[in-house]
Design a protein around this motif. Structure first.
Motif, PDB file in Angstrom:
ATOM      1  N   ILE A 236       0.828  -1.197   0.000  1.00  0.00           N
ATOM      2  CA  ILE A 236       0.000   0.000   0.000  1.00  0.00           C
ATOM      3  C   ILE A 236       0.866   1.253   0.000  1.00  0.00           C
ATOM      4  CG2 ILE A 236      -1.788   1.293   1.213  1.00  0.00           C
ATOM      5  CD1 ILE A 236      -2.789  -1.325   0.078  1.00  0.00           C
ATOM      6  N   LEU A 237       1.846   1.300   0.908  1.00  0.00           N
ATOM      7  CA  LEU A 237       2.718   2.470   0.986  1.00  0.00           C
ATOM      8  C   LEU A 237       3.619   2.566  -0.241  1.00  0.00           C
ATOM      9  CD1 LEU A 237       3.736   4.918   2.496  1.00  0.00           C
ATOM     10  CD2 LEU A 237       5.312   3.452   3.751  1.00  0.00           C
ATOM     11  N   VAL A 238       4.077   1.423  -0.760  1.00  0.00           N
ATOM     12  CA  VAL A 238       4.929   1.441  -1.946  1.00  0.00           C
ATOM     13  C   VAL A 238       4.192   2.081  -3.122  1.00  0.00           C
ATOM     14  CG1 VAL A 238       6.110   0.026  -3.660  1.00  0.00           C
ATOM     15  CG2 VAL A 238       6.322  -0.528  -1.246  1.00  0.00           C
ATOM     16  N   VAL A 239       2.945   1.672  -3.340  1.00  0.00           N
ATOM     17  CA  VAL A 239       2.154   2.250  -4.434  1.00  0.00           C
ATOM     18  C   VAL A 239       1.958   3.743  -4.222  1.00  0.00           C
ATOM     19  CG1 VAL A 239      -0.095   2.237  -5.571  1.00  0.00           C
ATOM     20  CG2 VAL A 239       0.977   0.078  -4.938  1.00  0.00           C
ATOM     21  N   ALA A 240       1.651   4.125  -2.982  1.00  0.00           N
ATOM     22  CA  ALA A 240       1.459   5.550  -2.673  1.00  0.00           C
ATOM     23  C   ALA A 240       2.714   6.350  -2.977  1.00  0.00           C
ATOM     24  CB  ALA A 240       1.058   5.722  -1.211  1.00  0.00           C
ATOM     25  N   MET A 241       3.878   5.842  -2.577  1.00  0.00           N
ATOM     26  CA  MET A 241       5.129   6.569  -2.781  1.00  0.00           C
ATOM     27  C   MET A 241       5.571   6.558  -4.238  1.00  0.00           C
ATOM     28  SD  MET A 241       5.957   8.014  -0.042  1.00  0.00           S
ATOM     29  CE  MET A 241       5.838   7.964   1.740  1.00  0.00           C
ATOM     30  N   LEU A 242       5.194   5.537  -4.980  1.00  0.00           N
ATOM     31  CA  LEU A 242       5.537   5.490  -6.398  1.00  0.00           C
ATOM     32  C   LEU A 242       4.722   6.476  -7.228  1.00  0.00           C
ATOM     33  CD1 LEU A 242       5.937   1.653  -7.057  1.00  0.00           C
ATOM     34  CD2 LEU A 242       7.705   3.378  -7.427  1.00  0.00           C
ATOM     35  N   ILE A 243       3.519   6.812  -6.766  1.00  0.00           N
ATOM     36  CA  ILE A 243       2.612   7.618  -7.577  1.00  0.00           C
ATOM     37  C   ILE A 243       2.402   9.018  -7.026  1.00  0.00           C
ATOM     38  CG2 ILE A 243       0.256   7.777  -8.469  1.00  0.00           C
ATOM     39  CD1 ILE A 243       0.169   4.714  -8.464  1.00  0.00           C
ATOM     40  N   VAL A 244       2.113   9.144  -5.732  1.00  0.00           N
ATOM     41  CA  VAL A 244       1.678  10.429  -5.181  1.00  0.00           C
ATOM     42  C   VAL A 244       2.778  11.501  -5.188  1.00  0.00           C
ATOM     43  CG1 VAL A 244       0.596  11.590  -3.241  1.00  0.00           C
ATOM     44  CG2 VAL A 244      -0.078   9.247  -3.812  1.00  0.00           C
ATOM     45  N   PRO A 245       3.983  11.243  -4.665  1.00  0.00           N
ATOM     46  CA  PRO A 245       5.023  12.288  -4.729  1.00  0.00           C
ATOM     47  C   PRO A 245       5.362  12.743  -6.146  1.00  0.00           C
ATOM     48  CG  PRO A 245       5.617  10.645  -3.098  1.00  0.00           C
ATOM     49  CD  PRO A 245       4.433  10.103  -3.840  1.00  0.00           C
ATOM     50  N   PRO A 246       5.529  11.827  -7.135  1.00  0.00           N
ATOM     51  CA  PRO A 246       5.773  12.301  -8.497  1.00  0.00           C
ATOM     52  C   PRO A 246       4.596  13.102  -9.068  1.00  0.00           C
ATOM     53  CG  PRO A 246       6.432  10.017  -8.289  1.00  0.00           C
ATOM     54  CD  PRO A 246       5.681  10.363  -7.039  1.00  0.00           C
ATOM     55  N   ALA A 247       3.375  12.701  -8.720  1.00  0.00           N
ATOM     56  CA  ALA A 247       2.206  13.442  -9.208  1.00  0.00           C
ATOM     57  C   ALA A 247       2.187  14.853  -8.643  1.00  0.00           C
ATOM     58  CB  ALA A 247       0.922  12.699  -8.831  1.00  0.00           C
ATOM     59  N   ALA A 248       2.566  14.999  -7.367  1.00  0.00           N
ATOM     60  CA  ALA A 248       2.640  16.325  -6.762  1.00  0.00           C
ATOM     61  C   ALA A 248       3.771  17.143  -7.390  1.00  0.00           C
ATOM     62  CB  ALA A 248       2.856  16.201  -5.254  1.00  0.00           C
ATOM     63  N   ALA A 249       4.920  16.494  -7.596  1.00  0.00           N
ATOM     64  CA  ALA A 249       6.059  17.193  -8.207  1.00  0.00           C
ATOM     65  C   ALA A 249       5.736  17.637  -9.629  1.00  0.00           C
ATOM     66  CB  ALA A 249       7.285  16.273  -8.204  1.00  0.00           C
ATOM     67  N   TYR A 250       4.929  16.846 -10.330  1.00  0.00           N
ATOM     68  CA  TYR A 250       4.531  17.189 -11.707  1.00  0.00           C
ATOM     69  C   TYR A 250       3.781  18.517 -11.758  1.00  0.00           C
ATOM     70  CZ  TYR A 250       2.340  16.648 -16.300  1.00  0.00           C
ATOM     71  OH  TYR A 250       1.916  16.844 -17.593  1.00  0.00           O
ATOM     72  N   LEU A 251       3.041  18.824 -10.688  1.00  0.00           N
ATOM     73  CA  LEU A 251       2.283  20.070 -10.639  1.00  0.00           C
ATOM     74  C   LEU A 251       3.142  21.260 -10.215  1.00  0.00           C
ATOM     75  CD1 LEU A 251      -0.985  18.795  -8.890  1.00  0.00           C
ATOM     76  CD2 LEU A 251      -0.603  19.166 -11.336  1.00  0.00           C
ATOM     77  N   LEU A 252       4.362  20.983  -9.765  1.00  0.00           N
ATOM     78  CA  LEU A 252       5.213  22.040  -9.241  1.00  0.00           C
ATOM     79  C   LEU A 252       6.320  22.477 -10.203  1.00  0.00           C
ATOM     80  CD1 LEU A 252       5.645  20.793  -5.552  1.00  0.00           C
ATOM     81  CD2 LEU A 252       4.312  22.775  -6.321  1.00  0.00           C
ATOM     82  N   THR A 253       6.642  21.651 -11.182  1.00  0.00           N
ATOM     83  CA  THR A 253       7.753  21.986 -12.074  1.00  0.00           C
ATOM     84  C   THR A 253       7.535  21.381 -13.452  1.00  0.00           C
ATOM     85  OG1 THR A 253      10.165  21.856 -12.357  1.00  0.00           O
ATOM     86  CG2 THR A 253       9.077  19.963 -11.378  1.00  0.00           C
ATOM     87  N   GLU A 254       8.257  21.892 -14.423  1.00  0.00           N
ATOM     88  CA  GLU A 254       8.188  21.359 -15.782  1.00  0.00           C
ATOM     89  C   GLU A 254       9.543  20.810 -16.223  1.00  0.00           C
ATOM     90  OE1 GLU A 254       6.624  24.388 -18.304  1.00  0.00           O
ATOM     91  OE2 GLU A 254       4.630  24.359 -17.372  1.00  0.00           O
ATOM     92  N   LYS A 255      10.511  20.761 -15.328  1.00  0.00           N
ATOM     93  CA  LYS A 255      11.832  20.224 -15.630  1.00  0.00           C
ATOM     94  C   LYS A 255      11.975  18.839 -15.005  1.00  0.00           C
ATOM     95  CE  LYS A 255      14.857  24.168 -16.470  1.00  0.00           C
ATOM     96  NZ  LYS A 255      16.154  24.801 -16.069  1.00  0.00           N
ATOM     97  N   LEU A 256      12.497  17.893 -15.786  1.00  0.00           N
ATOM     98  CA  LEU A 256      12.632  16.522 -15.294  1.00  0.00           C
ATOM     99  C   LEU A 256      13.563  16.443 -14.086  1.00  0.00           C
ATOM    100  CD1 LEU A 256      12.175  13.486 -15.492  1.00  0.00           C
ATOM    101  CD2 LEU A 256      13.987  13.382 -17.216  1.00  0.00           C
ATOM    102  N   SER A 257      14.693  17.125 -14.155  1.00  0.00           N
ATOM    103  CA  SER A 257      15.644  17.070 -13.047  1.00  0.00           C
ATOM    104  C   SER A 257      15.029  17.602 -11.762  1.00  0.00           C
ATOM    105  CB  SER A 257      16.909  17.868 -13.390  1.00  0.00           C
ATOM    106  OG  SER A 257      16.586  19.218 -13.687  1.00  0.00           O
ATOM    107  N   HIS A 258      14.284  18.719 -11.877  1.00  0.00           N
ATOM    108  CA  HIS A 258      13.622  19.278 -10.700  1.00  0.00           C
ATOM    109  C   HIS A 258      12.536  18.338 -10.189  1.00  0.00           C
ATOM    110  CE1 HIS A 258      14.837  23.642 -11.961  1.00  0.00           C
ATOM    111  NE2 HIS A 258      15.865  22.891 -11.624  1.00  0.00           N
ATOM    112  N   MET A 259      11.847  17.682 -11.118  1.00  0.00           N
ATOM    113  CA  MET A 259      10.776  16.771 -10.729  1.00  0.00           C
ATOM    114  C   MET A 259      11.337  15.575  -9.963  1.00  0.00           C
ATOM    115  SD  MET A 259       7.835  15.071 -13.136  1.00  0.00           S
ATOM    116  CE  MET A 259       6.624  13.939 -12.446  1.00  0.00           C
ATOM    117  N   LEU A 260      12.475  15.066 -10.382  1.00  0.00           N
ATOM    118  CA  LEU A 260      13.103  13.947  -9.677  1.00  0.00           C
ATOM    119  C   LEU A 260      13.465  14.333  -8.247  1.00  0.00           C
ATOM    120  CD1 LEU A 260      15.425  12.654 -12.535  1.00  0.00           C
ATOM    121  CD2 LEU A 260      13.567  11.357 -11.493  1.00  0.00           C
ATOM    122  N   ILE A 261      14.049  15.522  -8.093  1.00  0.00           N
ATOM    123  CA  ILE A 261      14.446  15.987  -6.760  1.00  0.00           C
ATOM    124  C   ILE A 261      13.224  16.240  -5.885  1.00  0.00           C
ATOM    125  CG2 ILE A 261      15.571  17.867  -5.502  1.00  0.00           C
ATOM    126  CD1 ILE A 261      17.437  18.173  -7.940  1.00  0.00           C
TER     127      ILE A 261
END
Length: 293
Positions: free
Chosen positions: A205-230
């Protein structure tokens, strides 16, 4: 030290899942994470039946093979005309159900069960330590997840340009002669390894949440891949840390609290993101209307 190890392991899970989950979100394959995080049960029980132990590299190998098979079957059905979501559903349920059957028939007397795999229990992590020459070197989960995190980071840095092109424009990547299919399975391999390294401690459950939710939030905050990874890694660490203290205060499931905290962070980003936030855009629109008046 007990509390510190939980925070460290939770942070490593959040960071490792966040960086590899970035590619799943950008490739619009987020639900593949859910499928792989469950179907690796088949690989783990298969490795157990061969080795009769839950220790050693066979667990990772079995999970890796099952994860790749999951990705292969989904890709096969998708290329045959089956809709992607339907392909994921078919493969996910078939392989996971087979894993559950094998567990119930051949692994009843070991702690490998569906509740353990789905929910995990990170509070037990500090007790299962790695011993060397009679000296305790910390929890086994720390060393396993650290190794996988370093491997993920190494592959992402090594193949950064190739993964970037194949993620955003597969047709261009193929035209440039890049091995698009191989890169796809490298990403799936990293997802499989990260999943099995993490869910023994924290659950699927937590693995799925961490695989999807943080990247989805980062996607809304930046348009650069490097920034999104960080940002993805940072949000994963923040979610696990804040989630632990919330669980401690409320006396609830630690993994559940971490996943819920990740969801809360996403909600805040969804509402207040500078460029994509719902409330932020309404405020900007209102200012434009007032200025025009």
């Amino acid at each position: 030290m007990y509390e510190l190890w939980i925070l460290i392991v939770g942070g490593l899970v959040g960071a490792s899942c966040g960086i590899i989950g970035t590619y799943l979100v950008l490739r619009r394959m987020a639900m593949v994470a859910d499928a792989i995080s469950h179907t690796v049960l088949l690989g783990i029980v298969g490795a157990f039946l061969v080795s009769q132990t839950l220790e050693g590299p066979l667990m990772l190998l079995g999970a890796l093979i099952t994860g790749l098979l999951t990705a292969f079957f989904i890709q096969l059905l998708d290329s045959s005309g089956v809709q992607t979501d339907a392909a994921i559903g078919v493969v996910f349920t078939a392989l996971f159900s087979l894993g559950v059957i094998l567990v119930s028939v051949y692994a009843r007397d070991v702690h490998l069960d569906t509740d353990h795999v789905l929910m995990g229990e990170i509070s037990f992590v500090p007790f299962n330590t790695f011993e060397w020459n009679g000296m305790s070197l910390g929890p086994e989960a720390f060393w396993i997840i650290s190794g996988v995190f370093i491997l993920d980071l190494f592959l992402i840095l090594l193949l950064y340009k190739e993964l970037k092109i194949s993620t955003f424009d597969p047709a261009l990547a193929a035209a440039l002669g890049l091995p698009v299919t191989l890169l796809h399975y490298i990403v799936m391999s990293m997802v499989s390894l990260t999943t099995v390294a993490s869910f023994d401690s924290v659950g699927a459950i937590l693995v799925v949440a961490m695989l999807i939710v943080p990247p989805a939030a980062a996607y809304l905050l930046t348009e650069k891949l490097s920034h999104m990874l960080i940002l993805s890694a940072g949000i994963g660490v923040l979610s696990s840390t804040a989630g632990y203290y919330i669980a401690k205060a409320l006396n609830v499931s630690i993994s559940g609290s971490m996943a819920s905290t990740a969801g809360l962070i996403f909600l805040l980003v969804f509402l207040f993101s500078p460029s994509h936030g719902v409330i932020t855009r309404k405020i900007v629109q209102r200012r434009i209307v007032n200025d025009a008046a």
